[in-house]
Design a protein around this motif. Structure first.
Motif, short mmCIF file in Angstrom:
data_model
loop_
_atom_site.label_atom_id
_atom_site.label_comp_id
_atom_site.label_asym_id
_atom_site.label_seq_id
_atom_site.Cartn_x
_atom_site.Cartn_y
_atom_site.Cartn_z
N LYS A 3 44.98 42.09 51.17
CA LYS A 3 45.83 41.12 51.84
C LYS A 3 47.25 41.10 51.26
CE LYS A 3 42.54 39.95 54.56
NZ LYS A 3 42.60 40.35 56.00
N GLY A 4 47.55 42.09 50.41
CA GLY A 4 48.90 42.20 49.87
C GLY A 4 49.15 41.24 48.72
N THR A 5 50.34 41.33 48.17
CA THR A 5 50.72 40.49 47.03
C THR A 5 51.54 39.28 47.44
OG1 THR A 5 52.76 41.74 46.66
CG2 THR A 5 50.77 42.52 45.53
N GLY A 6 52.06 39.31 48.66
CA GLY A 6 52.94 38.24 49.08
C GLY A 6 54.37 38.44 48.62
N LYS A 7 54.61 39.59 48.03
CA LYS A 7 55.93 39.90 47.48
C LYS A 7 56.45 41.19 48.10
CE LYS A 7 58.25 40.97 43.08
NZ LYS A 7 58.07 41.20 41.62
N THR A 8 57.73 41.20 48.43
CA THR A 8 58.35 42.42 48.93
C THR A 8 58.67 43.31 47.74
OG1 THR A 8 59.32 41.25 50.81
CG2 THR A 8 60.29 43.38 50.23
N ILE A 9 58.09 44.50 47.72
CA ILE A 9 58.24 45.41 46.59
C ILE A 9 59.35 46.42 46.84
CG2 ILE A 9 57.06 47.14 45.17
CD1 ILE A 9 55.95 44.34 44.83
N ILE A 50 44.81 45.94 30.17
CA ILE A 50 44.29 44.94 29.24
C ILE A 50 45.29 44.70 28.12
CG2 ILE A 50 43.09 46.54 27.69
CD1 ILE A 50 40.73 44.52 27.79
N ASP A 51 45.46 43.44 27.70
CA ASP A 51 46.38 43.16 26.61
C ASP A 51 45.66 43.34 25.27
OD1 ASP A 51 44.94 40.85 26.02
OD2 ASP A 51 46.45 39.47 26.79
N LYS A 52 46.36 43.14 24.19
CA LYS A 52 45.79 43.44 22.87
C LYS A 52 44.66 42.49 22.48
CE LYS A 52 49.37 40.78 20.44
NZ LYS A 52 50.47 40.85 19.44
N THR A 53 44.50 41.39 23.22
CA THR A 53 43.41 40.45 22.93
C THR A 53 42.19 40.67 23.83
OG1 THR A 53 44.26 38.75 24.43
CG2 THR A 53 45.09 38.72 22.17
N GLY A 54 42.25 41.65 24.71
CA GLY A 54 41.12 41.93 25.59
C GLY A 54 41.13 41.16 26.88
N ILE A 55 42.32 40.74 27.33
CA ILE A 55 42.42 39.93 28.55
C ILE A 55 43.26 40.66 29.61
CG2 ILE A 55 43.13 37.71 29.52
CD1 ILE A 55 42.84 36.51 26.73
N LEU A 56 42.83 40.55 30.85
CA LEU A 56 43.61 41.05 31.99
C LEU A 56 44.33 39.89 32.64
CD1 LEU A 56 41.02 43.40 33.75
CD2 LEU A 56 43.02 44.13 32.46
N HIS A 57 45.59 40.09 33.00
CA HIS A 57 46.37 39.07 33.70
C HIS A 57 46.85 39.73 35.01
CE1 HIS A 57 46.51 36.95 29.80
NE2 HIS A 57 46.79 38.14 29.29
N ILE A 58 46.31 39.29 36.13
CA ILE A 58 46.60 39.97 37.40
C ILE A 58 46.97 38.96 38.49
CG2 ILE A 58 45.74 41.61 39.10
CD1 ILE A 58 43.55 42.40 37.11
N PRO A 59 48.13 39.13 39.13
CA PRO A 59 48.46 38.28 40.28
C PRO A 59 47.62 38.72 41.48
CG PRO A 59 50.14 39.96 39.97
CD PRO A 59 49.20 40.08 38.81
N PHE A 60 47.16 37.75 42.29
CA PHE A 60 46.33 38.15 43.44
C PHE A 60 46.78 37.51 44.74
CE2 PHE A 60 44.24 34.43 41.64
CZ PHE A 60 43.70 33.73 42.71
N GLY A 61 48.05 37.19 44.84
CA GLY A 61 48.59 36.64 46.08
C GLY A 61 49.47 35.44 45.83
N LYS A 62 49.73 34.69 46.88
CA LYS A 62 50.55 33.48 46.81
C LYS A 62 49.72 32.28 47.26
CE LYS A 62 54.61 35.42 45.77
NZ LYS A 62 55.43 35.03 44.60
N VAL A 63 50.12 31.09 46.83
CA VAL A 63 49.33 29.91 47.17
C VAL A 63 49.37 29.57 48.66
CG1 VAL A 63 49.41 28.86 44.89
CG2 VAL A 63 51.23 28.37 46.52
N ASN A 64 50.29 30.16 49.40
CA ASN A 64 50.30 29.92 50.84
C ASN A 64 49.39 30.89 51.60
OD1 ASN A 64 51.92 32.17 50.43
ND2 ASN A 64 53.50 31.55 51.89
N PHE A 65 48.69 31.78 50.88
CA PHE A 65 47.66 32.61 51.50
C PHE A 65 46.48 31.72 51.87
CE2 PHE A 65 48.31 37.18 49.66
CZ PHE A 65 49.67 37.11 49.92
N THR A 66 45.68 32.14 52.83
CA THR A 66 44.46 31.40 53.15
C THR A 66 43.46 31.60 52.02
OG1 THR A 66 43.39 33.25 54.29
CG2 THR A 66 44.82 31.81 55.62
N GLU A 67 42.50 30.68 51.92
CA GLU A 67 41.47 30.80 50.89
C GLU A 67 40.69 32.10 51.04
OE1 GLU A 67 38.99 27.35 50.56
OE2 GLU A 67 40.69 25.96 50.63
N SER A 68 40.40 32.48 52.26
CA SER A 68 39.62 33.71 52.49
C SER A 68 40.41 34.95 52.07
CB SER A 68 39.19 33.81 53.96
OG SER A 68 40.33 33.84 54.82
N ASP A 69 41.74 34.94 52.29
CA ASP A 69 42.56 36.09 51.89
C ASP A 69 42.63 36.19 50.36
OD1 ASP A 69 42.99 36.75 54.49
OD2 ASP A 69 45.09 36.10 54.56
#
Length: 229
Positions: free
Chosen positions: A66-72, A164-183
């Motif tokens: 469903k895309g990132t919601g950002k123009t790349i 993954i960062d040095k502490t073992g965590i992934l930080h990933i954007p998955f859209g914008k808050v104006n996306f639908t819940e299903s998207d």
């Protein structure tokens, strides 16, 4: 320590000290996103990995359906007919040695930099400029390729690189808050499949430890891993 805003405190008070089902967590996240701009939705995944070991490092890409919601904005460094291919494929900035010189002088008005393999030896000197910004092309990230058309189209459509960062965590954007819940849920499911598919060979035992979602300016919400998967 920075002072928490009244807006953040009010939002945090609506998050209960419990682990939410994914659908409920997404709904809550959207409802408490009250910043005066469209916030990005983020997922933070704690994995049982020690990145200091070579066989426990995780770096891969995922295409959000469903895309990132950002123009790349995509820049391409290539030569000859590949210049034409990049332009015809929708690249925003295209060049060769002259673009390398501009970047070395500080030009960074793009979100993704793609290069053909033959030009990589010339790009090596840009490491100090591109590295800190996460813009250095690499085969693992799909940004060193001869198939410029596919690479450009995928990143424009919502392809993301994660590491993954040095502490073992992934930080990933998955859209914008104006996306639908299903998207938002569909994007998260694609991330889950990608993280599982790219499980490092050194990962032992329980791979997923904790999952949290939040908005750019909002409090974190812990998610039930089983509902995520």
């Amino acid at each position: 320590m920075s002072k928490l805003s009244k807006r953040f405190i009010k939002a945090a008070q609506l998050v209960e000290t419990k682990i939410y089902k994914m659908q409920d967590a997404i709904s809550l996240m959207k409802s408490i996103a009250t910043a005066n701009f469209i916030e990005t939705a983020e997922v933070h995944i704690v994995l049982a990995l020690e990145p200091k070991y070579a066989d426990q490092q995780l770096r891969a890409t995922v295409i959000l359906p469903k895309g990132t919601g950002k123009t790349i904005s995509v820049a391409v460094i290539a030569r000859g007919e590949k210049i034409t291919e990049a332009l015809n494929s929708g690249a925003d900035i295209v060049g060769s040695e002259e673009l390398i010189d501009e970047i070395s002088k500080g030009r960074l008005d793009f979100d993704k930099l793609i290069a053909t393999p033959d030009i990589m030896p010339l790009i090596a000197k840009l490491g100090k400029v591109l590295g800190p910004k996460g813009l250095m092309p690499s085969p693992k990230a799909g940004t060193v390729t001869t198939n410029l058309h596919q690479a450009i189209q995928e990143f424009k459509a919502g392809k993301l690189e994660y590491k993954i960062d040095k502490t073992g965590i992934l930080h990933i954007p998955f859209g914008k808050v104006n996306f639908t819940e299903s998207d938002l849920l569909e994007n998260l499911q694609s991330i889950q499949l990608s993280v599982d598919k790219n499980r490092p060979p050194g990962a032992k035992g329980k791979y997923w430890k904790n999952v949290y979602i939040c908005t750019t300016m909002g409090p974190s919400i812990e998610v039930d891993i089983t509902s995520f998967k």
